[in-house]
Structure formats: C-alpha cells, structure tokens
Design a protein around this motif. Structure first.
Motif, PDB file in Angstrom:
ATOM      1  N   GLY A  70       0.840  -1.186   0.000  1.00  0.00           N
ATOM      2  CA  GLY A  70       0.000   0.000   0.000  1.00  0.00           C
ATOM      3  C   GLY A  70       0.874   1.235   0.000  1.00  0.00           C
ATOM      4  O   GLY A  70       2.024   1.201  -0.444  1.00  0.00           O
TER       5      GLY A  70
ATOM      6  N   ASP B 233     -12.963   1.215   6.213  1.00  0.00           N
ATOM      7  CA  ASP B 233     -12.900   0.443   4.971  1.00  0.00           C
ATOM      8  C   ASP B 233     -13.814   1.128   3.970  1.00  0.00           C
ATOM      9  O   ASP B 233     -15.024   1.238   4.193  1.00  0.00           O
ATOM     10  CB  ASP B 233     -13.354  -1.003   5.196  1.00  0.00           C
ATOM     11  CG  ASP B 233     -12.361  -1.777   6.050  1.00  0.00           C
ATOM     12  OD1 ASP B 233     -11.157  -1.652   5.785  1.00  0.00           O
ATOM     13  OD2 ASP B 233     -12.793  -2.496   6.959  1.00  0.00           O
TER      14      ASP B 233
ATOM     15  N   HIS C 210      -8.725   7.450  -4.287  1.00  0.00           N
ATOM     16  CA  HIS C 210      -8.162   7.575  -2.945  1.00  0.00           C
ATOM     17  C   HIS C 210      -8.282   8.996  -2.404  1.00  0.00           C
ATOM     18  O   HIS C 210      -8.532   9.193  -1.213  1.00  0.00           O
ATOM     19  CB  HIS C 210      -6.686   7.158  -2.953  1.00  0.00           C
ATOM     20  CG  HIS C 210      -6.479   5.689  -3.150  1.00  0.00           C
ATOM     21  ND1 HIS C 210      -6.986   4.733  -2.294  1.00  0.00           N
ATOM     22  CD2 HIS C 210      -5.795   5.005  -4.119  1.00  0.00           C
ATOM     23  CE1 HIS C 210      -6.626   3.528  -2.704  1.00  0.00           C
ATOM     24  NE2 HIS C 210      -5.909   3.665  -3.806  1.00  0.00           N
TER      25      HIS C 210
ATOM     26  N   GLU D  73      -5.548  -2.814  -2.291  1.00  0.00           N
ATOM     27  CA  GLU D  73      -6.931  -2.936  -2.766  1.00  0.00           C
ATOM     28  C   GLU D  73      -7.373  -4.389  -2.724  1.00  0.00           C
ATOM     29  O   GLU D  73      -6.662  -5.290  -3.148  1.00  0.00           O
ATOM     30  CB  GLU D  73      -7.040  -2.393  -4.183  1.00  0.00           C
ATOM     31  CG  GLU D  73      -6.623  -0.939  -4.319  1.00  0.00           C
ATOM     32  CD  GLU D  73      -6.665  -0.451  -5.753  1.00  0.00           C
ATOM     33  OE1 GLU D  73      -7.214  -1.204  -6.603  1.00  0.00           O
ATOM     34  OE2 GLU D  73      -6.167   0.644  -6.038  1.00  0.00           O
TER      35      GLU D  73
ATOM     36  N   ALA E 219     -10.457  -0.554   0.066  1.00  0.00           N
ATOM     37  CA  ALA E 219      -9.147  -0.422   0.708  1.00  0.00           C
ATOM     38  C   ALA E 219      -9.356   0.008   2.146  1.00  0.00           C
ATOM     39  O   ALA E 219     -10.342   0.682   2.476  1.00  0.00           O
ATOM     40  CB  ALA E 219      -8.270   0.584  -0.035  1.00  0.00           C
TER      41      ALA E 219
END
Length: 292
Positions: free
Chosen positions: A123, A238, A245, A161, A166
């Motif tokens: 990530g 979540d 993003h 992901e 995510a």
C-alpha cells in the motif's frame, strides 16, 4: 521510553523542541523512536526552484535534507534521497493542488504540504500537513491575536486494494498555541493534552477517551493570555475506491478536523471560560452580600 513519551505529552508545544533535544541527549538509544513518535511544531522552508514554501517534518526528511512536494527535490541537495514512484508522485501532485484549495477555504491562508511514499504492505502512506500562523504579522486576516499558530498533521495509511475496497487508517494531531494582548484580561496561561482513538468499520463505531490533563496558571500582573494545546485522534475505515483515494482521504480529514475543532470549542475553550468566570467573575455578575 514510556516515561519519556508520557513527559512529552505533557509538555506545551512551544517547549517541545527543547524537551525533545534534552531527551535525545539522555536516551540516545531511543533517538529513532523519539523522533518518529513525537510531533513537533511544523517548520517552513522555501523551494527556490518552484518559488513556493513547503513544510518540514519527519515524513519528508532523509538524513539532514527535506524533500519539496513542488519540485520533488531535496534541500539541501541529496543524491540518493528516497523518492515516490512515478504513479504515486502523480497522485501526490494532485493531492497538493487540491489540499491547497481546502486549506484556503477552511483556514483563510496558511501553508500546506502533502507527502506520499510506499510502505511494506503493498500500500502507501500519505501525510497531509497544514501550518497557519494566525498572528498579526503572519497569515492572520482578522488581527485578533498577537501570536498564534495552528499545526495539523494527518497521516493516512492506505492498505492494498481488495475487491474494490481499501482499508484507511488516519492518525491526526493538532498543536495550537495563541497569545492575546489585552490590558483588560490580565495574564492567563493554559496547557492541555488529550488523546482519542476512534475505530470505524462497516458503520460500527467505537470510541475510547482516556484521561484529559489540564495545567493552568493565573498570574494577574501581565497583559498576556496564552493557550497551548495538543490533540490526537485515530480513525480506521474500509471504503470503496470507486471515487479514488483522494476523495476518501479528503472526507476522512474533513470529518476528523471537524471533530477536533468541536473539541476545542466545547471542551477546551468552554471549560476554560467556565473556570475563568468562576475564579474571576465579570463585574456585572458579581453578587454583593447583603449589608448587616
């Protein structure tokens, strides 16, 4: 180490740098932990290549150099400094442009910087910083403060992901200091710290609020009022990445800052006003005892 962190939580933000330097001398074996865990008041540096200012912190530091989010170069120059990947750098540039608009709308000026880097869990991590100098000689537009600064640090860990979602973990810290100069108020000095942890998954929320610590001194001979405060809070969510993003991270930061501002208004300033009015009630509400 635990005692050192407990001490730093009780130190006013304006004395953080001095206290941290002393602890680094006493505990050199814990220097890396102290530097990474202790939030210091933010410093500003000018990027000559872009002509813009950026914020210095532990998240854009490599050795003794700091990376600018505008030019992606280190100051002073560093040949082998860590840089984000091309894809993450593109997201970082977009985040800086958007966050500048957010900062100007909510803070009416100030300086902001966004830094991103890859982590070890496939990530990435993003750090959103805001520094607002609210003094008459700084970025303040209202002129109410003689001195004042708001430092906000938002660190978001974004997991890999999975099935279109995510995991986001946001840790926010706010450091506030202000000084007023009013002949009618006398001197007032207050420092406090509070830490909150909020966890949210699938619309289920839990909140833990540890003990608050306040320290106050009220010498009446000076005309300066000082307020020093540090707030910290953690949020886990979540979220779907369908909208990107930046949208998800922006909503989390906006919600977190709203909570922190409410804490300032209702808890700190409200409690301060209550205590001051109890100790020094305004003349119009002072009740005189009946004459005997």
């Amino acid at each position: 180490m635990e005692a050192a962190m407990g001490l730093m939580r009780r130190i006013p933000p304006k004395h953080t740098e001095t206290a941290l330097s002393a602890l680094l001398t006493l505990l050199p074996q814990h220097s890396s932990d102290l530097l990474s865990q202790v939030d210091q008041p933010l410093q500003v540096f000018s990027d000559i290549d872009s002509g813009k200012e950026f914020i210095l912190c532990e998240y854009n530091r490599d050795a003794d150099s700091y990376r600018s989010p505008w030019s992606n170069k280190y100051h002073p120059p560093l040949e082998d400094g860590a840089l984000p990947s091309a894809e993450l750098r593109k997201l970082e540039i977009e985040a800086n442009d958007i966050f500048s608009i957010y900062r100007d709308q909510y803070y009416e000026g100030g300086i902001s910087s966004v830094y991103m880097w890859e982590d070890d869990n496939e990530g990435f991590v993003a750090c959103f910083l805001i520094k607002k100098d609210g003094s008459k000689t700084g970025h303040g537009r209202r002129g109410y403060l003689q001195e004042g600064a708001w430092d906000a640090i938002h660190v978001i860990e974004v997991g890999p992901e999975e099935e279109g979602t995510a995991h986001y973990r946001l840790t926010s810290t706010v450091m506030l200091s202000l000084t007023t100069n009013n002949d009618a108020s006398g001197m007032f000095s207050l420092s406090g710290s509070i830490r909150r942890e909020g966890h949210r998954n699938n619309n289920i929320t839990s909140l833990h609020v540890p003990t608050r610590v306040f320290r106050m001194t009220l010498p009446w001979s000076s005309s300066h009022a000082k307020f020093l405060l540090t707030l910290a809070q953690v949020m886990n969510m979540d979220l779907s990445i369908q909208e990107g993003h930046l949208c998800n991270m922006g909503r989390m930061i906006e919600e977190m800052e709203s909570k922190l501002r409410n804490s300032l208004d209702q808890v700190y300033f409200g409690k301060t006003k209550e205590m001051v009015c109890t100790l020094r009630p305004p003349s119009e509400v002072v009740m005189r005892l009946p004459e005997t």
